[in-house]
Design a protein around this motif. Structure first.
Motif, PDB file in Angstrom:
ATOM      1  N   GLN A 370     -38.582  72.963 -53.974  1.00 35.46           N
ATOM      2  CA  GLN A 370     -37.660  71.914 -53.810  1.00 35.46           C
ATOM      3  C   GLN A 370     -36.679  71.112 -54.530  1.00 35.46           C
ATOM      4  OE1 GLN A 370     -39.551  67.614 -52.637  1.00 35.46           O
ATOM      5  NE2 GLN A 370     -37.779  67.350 -50.557  1.00 35.46           N
ATOM      6  N   ILE A 371     -35.733  71.752 -54.180  1.00 34.87           N
ATOM      7  CA  ILE A 371     -34.296  71.102 -55.449  1.00 34.87           C
ATOM      8  C   ILE A 371     -34.167  69.855 -55.446  1.00 34.87           C
ATOM      9  CG2 ILE A 371     -34.177  73.539 -57.214  1.00 34.87           C
ATOM     10  CD1 ILE A 371     -31.950  73.226 -54.940  1.00 34.87           C
ATOM     11  N   HIS A 372     -33.916  68.874 -55.826  1.00 34.73           N
ATOM     12  CA  HIS A 372     -33.460  67.741 -55.724  1.00 34.73           C
ATOM     13  C   HIS A 372     -33.382  66.923 -54.816  1.00 34.73           C
ATOM     14  CE1 HIS A 372     -30.715  68.958 -58.610  1.00 34.73           C
ATOM     15  NE2 HIS A 372     -30.676  69.788 -58.370  1.00 34.73           N
ATOM     16  N   ASN A 373     -34.996  67.050 -54.498  1.00 37.46           N
ATOM     17  CA  ASN A 373     -35.931  66.326 -53.405  1.00 37.46           C
ATOM     18  C   ASN A 373     -34.448  66.303 -52.206  1.00 37.46           C
ATOM     19  OD1 ASN A 373     -37.572  65.735 -55.070  1.00 37.46           O
ATOM     20  ND2 ASN A 373     -37.159  63.679 -55.791  1.00 37.46           N
ATOM     21  N   THR A 374     -34.049  67.623 -51.875  1.00 50.59           N
ATOM     22  CA  THR A 374     -33.437  67.372 -50.714  1.00 50.59           C
ATOM     23  C   THR A 374     -33.156  68.567 -50.040  1.00 50.59           C
ATOM     24  OG1 THR A 374     -32.131  65.436 -51.881  1.00 50.59           O
ATOM     25  CG2 THR A 374     -30.968  66.800 -50.457  1.00 50.59           C
ATOM     26  N   TYR A 375     -33.321  70.056 -51.071  1.00 50.77           N
ATOM     27  CA  TYR A 375     -32.663  71.726 -50.183  1.00 50.77           C
ATOM     28  C   TYR A 375     -34.693  71.777 -50.585  1.00 50.77           C
ATOM     29  CZ  TYR A 375     -27.896  70.194 -50.790  1.00 50.77           C
ATOM     30  OH  TYR A 375     -27.111  70.035 -50.349  1.00 50.77           O
ATOM     31  N   ILE A 376     -34.945  73.322 -49.356  1.00 51.43           N
ATOM     32  CA  ILE A 376     -36.051  73.614 -49.675  1.00 51.43           C
ATOM     33  C   ILE A 376     -35.071  74.705 -49.996  1.00 51.43           C
ATOM     34  CG2 ILE A 376     -37.669  74.602 -48.545  1.00 51.43           C
ATOM     35  CD1 ILE A 376     -38.112  72.160 -47.128  1.00 51.43           C
ATOM     36  N   ALA A 378     -36.392  78.600 -50.116  1.00 50.61           N
ATOM     37  CA  ALA A 378     -36.939  79.830 -49.104  1.00 50.61           C
ATOM     38  C   ALA A 378     -36.882  81.490 -49.824  1.00 50.61           C
ATOM     39  CB  ALA A 378     -37.105  79.666 -47.820  1.00 50.61           C
ATOM     40  N   GLN A 379     -37.779  82.133 -49.742  1.00 46.91           N
ATOM     41  CA  GLN A 379     -37.280  83.147 -49.888  1.00 46.91           C
ATOM     42  C   GLN A 379     -37.824  83.855 -48.503  1.00 46.91           C
ATOM     43  OE1 GLN A 379     -40.000  85.983 -52.905  1.00 46.91           O
ATOM     44  NE2 GLN A 379     -40.530  87.791 -50.921  1.00 46.91           N
ATOM     45  N   SER A 380     -36.711  84.370 -48.116  1.00 44.08           N
ATOM     46  CA  SER A 380     -36.785  85.826 -46.833  1.00 44.08           C
ATOM     47  C   SER A 380     -36.758  87.215 -46.797  1.00 44.08           C
ATOM     48  CB  SER A 380     -34.706  85.145 -46.197  1.00 44.08           C
ATOM     49  OG  SER A 380     -33.856  85.772 -47.225  1.00 44.08           O
ATOM     50  N   MET A 381     -37.011  87.665 -45.888  1.00 47.74           N
ATOM     51  CA  MET A 381     -37.088  89.248 -46.144  1.00 47.74           C
ATOM     52  C   MET A 381     -36.184  89.787 -47.148  1.00 47.74           C
ATOM     53  SD  MET A 381     -38.738  91.180 -44.885  1.00 47.74           S
ATOM     54  CE  MET A 381     -37.740  92.608 -42.856  1.00 47.74           C
ATOM     55  N   ASP A 382     -34.502  89.404 -47.055  1.00 49.41           N
ATOM     56  CA  ASP A 382     -32.979  90.000 -47.720  1.00 49.41           C
ATOM     57  C   ASP A 382     -32.989  89.030 -48.707  1.00 49.41           C
ATOM     58  OD1 ASP A 382     -32.622  88.363 -46.028  1.00 49.41           O
ATOM     59  OD2 ASP A 382     -30.978  89.994 -45.575  1.00 49.41           O
ATOM     60  N   GLY A 383     -33.118  88.360 -49.689  1.00 53.64           N
ATOM     61  CA  GLY A 383     -33.013  86.979 -49.939  1.00 53.64           C
ATOM     62  C   GLY A 383     -33.441  85.740 -50.613  1.00 53.64           C
ATOM     63  N   LEU A 384     -32.138  84.563 -50.693  1.00 49.89           N
ATOM     64  CA  LEU A 384     -32.971  83.226 -50.239  1.00 49.89           C
ATOM     65  C   LEU A 384     -31.710  82.377 -49.207  1.00 49.89           C
ATOM     66  CD1 LEU A 384     -34.415  81.496 -52.288  1.00 49.89           C
ATOM     67  CD2 LEU A 384     -32.139  81.230 -53.792  1.00 49.89           C
ATOM     68  N   ALA A 385     -32.748  81.693 -48.995  1.00 45.91           N
ATOM     69  CA  ALA A 385     -32.190  80.688 -47.623  1.00 45.91           C
ATOM     70  C   ALA A 385     -32.522  79.441 -48.936  1.00 45.91           C
ATOM     71  CB  ALA A 385     -33.278  80.644 -46.314  1.00 45.91           C
ATOM     72  N   ILE A 386     -30.958  78.265 -48.437  1.00 48.09           N
ATOM     73  CA  ILE A 386     -31.213  76.777 -49.234  1.00 48.09           C
ATOM     74  C   ILE A 386     -31.287  76.280 -47.830  1.00 48.09           C
ATOM     75  CG2 ILE A 386     -30.405  75.517 -50.398  1.00 48.09           C
ATOM     76  CD1 ILE A 386     -29.291  78.078 -52.037  1.00 48.09           C
ATOM     77  N   VAL A 387     -32.411  75.652 -47.716  1.00 49.12           N
ATOM     78  CA  VAL A 387     -32.789  75.052 -46.066  1.00 49.12           C
ATOM     79  C   VAL A 387     -32.233  73.488 -46.733  1.00 49.12           C
ATOM     80  CG1 VAL A 387     -33.951  74.084 -43.733  1.00 49.12           C
ATOM     81  CG2 VAL A 387     -34.422  76.622 -45.646  1.00 49.12           C
ATOM     82  N   ASP A 388     -31.498  72.421 -46.370  1.00 47.42           N
ATOM     83  CA  ASP A 388     -31.295  70.762 -45.560  1.00 47.42           C
ATOM     84  C   ASP A 388     -32.499  70.081 -44.841  1.00 47.42           C
ATOM     85  OD1 ASP A 388     -30.541  68.687 -45.722  1.00 47.42           O
ATOM     86  OD2 ASP A 388     -28.284  68.968 -45.031  1.00 47.42           O
ATOM     87  N   THR A 511     -44.155  67.914 -50.147  1.00 46.12           N
ATOM     88  CA  THR A 511     -45.735  68.254 -50.595  1.00 46.12           C
ATOM     89  C   THR A 511     -45.258  70.370 -50.332  1.00 46.12           C
ATOM     90  OG1 THR A 511     -46.983  68.658 -48.836  1.00 46.12           O
ATOM     91  CG2 THR A 511     -46.874  66.978 -50.692  1.00 46.12           C
ATOM     92  N   PRO A 512     -45.959  70.869 -50.802  1.00 43.33           N
ATOM     93  CA  PRO A 512     -45.593  72.488 -50.754  1.00 43.33           C
ATOM     94  C   PRO A 512     -46.401  72.949 -49.840  1.00 43.33           C
ATOM     95  CG  PRO A 512     -46.298  72.910 -53.106  1.00 43.33           C
ATOM     96  CD  PRO A 512     -46.479  71.192 -52.690  1.00 43.33           C
ATOM     97  N   PHE A 538     -29.014  75.527 -42.936  1.00 44.16           N
ATOM     98  CA  PHE A 538     -29.351  76.159 -44.233  1.00 44.16           C
ATOM     99  C   PHE A 538     -27.896  77.296 -44.769  1.00 44.16           C
ATOM    100  CE2 PHE A 538     -31.132  78.748 -40.848  1.00 44.16           C
ATOM    101  CZ  PHE A 538     -30.273  79.764 -40.707  1.00 44.16           C
ATOM    102  N   VAL A 539     -27.516  77.878 -45.845  1.00 45.76           N
ATOM    103  CA  VAL A 539     -27.039  79.074 -46.182  1.00 45.76           C
ATOM    104  C   VAL A 539     -27.883  80.032 -46.789  1.00 45.76           C
ATOM    105  CG1 VAL A 539     -25.373  77.210 -46.778  1.00 45.76           C
ATOM    106  CG2 VAL A 539     -26.453  77.951 -48.421  1.00 45.76           C
ATOM    107  N   MET A 540     -27.325  81.206 -47.033  1.00 47.73           N
ATOM    108  CA  MET A 540     -28.243  82.143 -47.564  1.00 47.73           C
ATOM    109  C   MET A 540     -27.970  83.108 -48.250  1.00 47.73           C
ATOM    110  SD  MET A 540     -30.482  83.584 -45.264  1.00 47.73           S
ATOM    111  CE  MET A 540     -31.433  84.984 -46.013  1.00 47.73           C
ATOM    112  N   LEU A 541     -28.263  83.115 -49.085  1.00 49.16           N
ATOM    113  CA  LEU A 541     -27.854  84.182 -50.401  1.00 49.16           C
ATOM    114  C   LEU A 541     -28.828  85.631 -50.309  1.00 49.16           C
ATOM    115  CD1 LEU A 541     -26.283  84.184 -53.598  1.00 49.16           C
ATOM    116  CD2 LEU A 541     -28.103  82.594 -54.210  1.00 49.16           C
TER     117      LEU A 541
END
Ligand SMILES: Nc1ncnc2c1ncn2[C@@H]1O[C@H](COP(=O)(O)OP(=O)(O)O)[C@@H](O)[C@H]1O
Ligand SMILES: [Mg+2]
Length: 553
Positions: A370-376, A378-388, A511-512, A538-541
């Motif tokens: 979790q970053i800044h207690n705001t976003y999670i 997440a590793q996805s199949m083909d990258g990284l998801a940043i979830v609000d 918590t995780p 969410f946004v994808m990277l």
């Protein structure tokens, strides 16, 4: 013994009047229609106390001669059709000759009018069922004054909603005609205060005046013409949508109509362009040969029947589809199967973050942290998801609440509800809630009237973590904001509010295990990409993007 009798004329008329004049807004509707039929360029509506004590509609149309003004109050008196055949070629809004006599039946009615050819005007008043005609000074046009609505129909009067709500319904009616007739000026005065003042304008300008300039800027033109059919108007770009269909208006030969089928045909081309539960805005005029239309199917003329339905509905879909041609379909309904074939087309500044409905479906996401207690993250199949985290849980709750069976859960299980679950509302709120208990129930929220302005909370959905009374208080507040809504539209707003106050907030530490649970629940969601307010969840990277940015390829 005979039990069937022909009703007294006066009783029969009162019953018929009830069909036309259901509430103050229906009086306003009929009077506005008359002004439009009289070719007015300006229509002014003034009301007091929600229209119950006074409705005054003034216009600068052709007016009525003295003889006509007296006749207008007779039942079935109309200048608009002569013979039955004319019914199949109606171009005017009125044709039954029922409105004025019906209104006169349930209120004090007065007409002040003058035609261009007369020097002196006319005042007609109905006193004890008799029309009293006098000479009077009057501007060209007509002014109809309705006082003391339902004074002789106490049951009807009792069913009226609060003045505030009636005022809103009247304003809604007026705005609908304002949209249909942009070239006519409209004014609305409420208890002496001017609430609306619309100058004559072009169609899109009028949409801006009624719905706001930002909305108008997001509308695209639609147009479709065939031999005896012309469809034109404006629909919203897929970037603009609402949770309800309140902003969809159809005018058939300039008459506002409601039609589930028209709505369906309008929305069809939006499939794949709007997430489920979002609806486009639209103002659409359908002009057909009046012979292809039966307008005489509804007492308040709110519905019409088409004789060539298929052509007309098809035209609406086609016109809309053409207008949306340039907007890509990025959403596939159905769960977990979204391939977002987005070629790397960003300009130099475009961060490689696709805030969009990416291929969430490519397998479960693993919580990284979790970053800044705001976003999670997440590793996805083909990258990284940043979830609000807030938006995600909001959407999950919203879907649970609006699902066919939200799994209502009795407060205290099988035990009787706790005494502390009583809530006292303001009279106005109580009235509103009382009328819409069904919508609350459909969300799994059971409330029961319990004495004057008091309710008892019997059940709320299990998964709602907030205190029941806090929930109801917030919902009633939201309900007040949207007091004109009902049915699914109201349910939607309430569900969104309940979801919002129940969801974890930005700033909440997770918590995780909680992070992963949230991601898993999101994976089950029907529409995980957007929250009920339409913001991205969410946004994808993508790995590809990372590789490009690290110059690995
Ligand atoms: N604002 C107005 N200006 C001019 N004529 C009017 C106006 N309102 C009503 N009338 C006349 O009164 C008649 C009766 O009106 P109404 O009872 O609403 O029936 P309808 O509109 O079905 O003809 C109309 O046909 C029209 O001739
Ligand atoms: Mg009329």
């Amino acid at each position: 013994m005979n039990t069937i009798r022909i009703l007294d004329k006066s009783v029969a008329e009162r019953i018929a009047a009830g069909e036309v004049v259901e509430r103050p807004a229906s009086v306003v509707k009929e009077l506005i229609e008359n002004s439009i039929d009289a070719q007015a360029h300006a229509v002014s509506v003034e009301i007091r106390e929600g229209g119950v004590s006074l409705i005054r509609v003034s216009d600068n149309g052709i007016g009525m001669s003295r003889a006509d003004a007296a006749l207008a109050l007779e039942r079935f008196a109309t200048s608009k059709i002569v013979a039955a055949e004319d019914l199949s070629a109606i171009r005017t809004l009125g044709f039954r000759g029922e409105a004025l006599p019906s209104i006169a039946n349930v209120a004090q009615l007065e007409i002040l009018t003058r035609t261009g050819g007369e020097i002196e005007g006319t005042r007609v008043r109905v006193v004890n069922g008799q029309a009293e005609v006098q000479v009077a000074g009057a501007p060209i046009g007509a002014q109809v004054v309705v006082r003391d609505l339902f004074y002789n129909a106490p049951a009807r009067r009792k069913f009226q909603k609060s003045p505030l709500r009636e005022t809103e319904l009247i304003q809604k009616t007026l705005m609908t005609y304002a949209l249909a007739y942009p070239r006519i000026a409209f004014r609305f005065v409420v208890d002496g205060r001017e609430a609306v003042n619309l100058a004559p304008s072009q169609e899109l300008e009028r949409i801006g005046a009624v719905w706001g300039r930002q909305v108008a800027a997001e509308m695209v033109e639609v147009s479709y013409t065939s031999v005896d059919l012309h469809v034109h108007g404006f629909v919203s770009r897929p970037t603009l949508a609402r949770a309800s269909r309140e902003w969809q208006t159809f005018f058939v030969n300039n008459r506002p109509v409601r039609s589930g089928l028209l709505t369906m045909m309008l929305e069809r081309p939006y499939a794949g362009r709007l997430p489920p539960g979002r609806h486009p805005l639209a103002v659409i005029w359908i002009d057909v040969d009046p012979h292809l239309l039966d307008v005489n199917v509804h007492p308040r003329k709110a519905e019409v029947r088409f004789y060539q339905e298929r052509a007309i509905y098809g035209a609406v879909t086609q016109a809309t589809a053409q207008a949306l041609h340039d907007f890509p379909q990025t959403i596939q309904s159905g769960q977990m199967d979204w391939s977002f074939a987005n070629a790397a087309s960003e300009g130099p500044m475009a961060l490689a973050l696709h805030e969009s409905v990416a291929d969430y479906g490519a397998g479960p996401w693993r919580a990284v942290g979790q970053i800044h207690n705001t976003y999670i993250l997440a590793q996805s199949m083909d990258g990284l998801a940043i979830v609000d985290q807030h938006a995600a849980q909001e959407q999950i709750f919203y879907e649970q609440l609006t699902s066919a069976s939200p799994g209502s859960s009795i407060l205290g299980g099988d035990q009787p509800p706790p005494i502390s679950s009583q809530i006292q509302l303001m009279p106005q709120e109580a009235e509103l809630v009382n009328e819409h208990l069904e919508e609350y129930r459909s969300l799994g929220i059971e409330i029961e009237p319990f004495g004057e302005n008091t309710f008892r909370l019997m059940a709320i959905p299990v998964f709602i973590p907030v205190d029941g009374l806090e929930l109801i208080t917030a919902l009633v507040q939201e309900h007040e904001r949207y007091r004109t809504l009902e049915g699914d539209e109201l349910r939607d707003k309430l569900a969104a509010k309940a979801a919002c106050i129940s969801a974890i907030k930005a700033g909440d530490v997770l918590t995780p295990v909680q992070q992963q649970a949230l991601l898993d629940a999101l994976g089950q969601a029907y529409s995980p990409a957007t929250c009920p307010h339409g913001r991205p969840v969410f946004v994808m990277l993508r790995l590809e993007e990372l590789e490009r940015r690290f110059l690995r390829r």
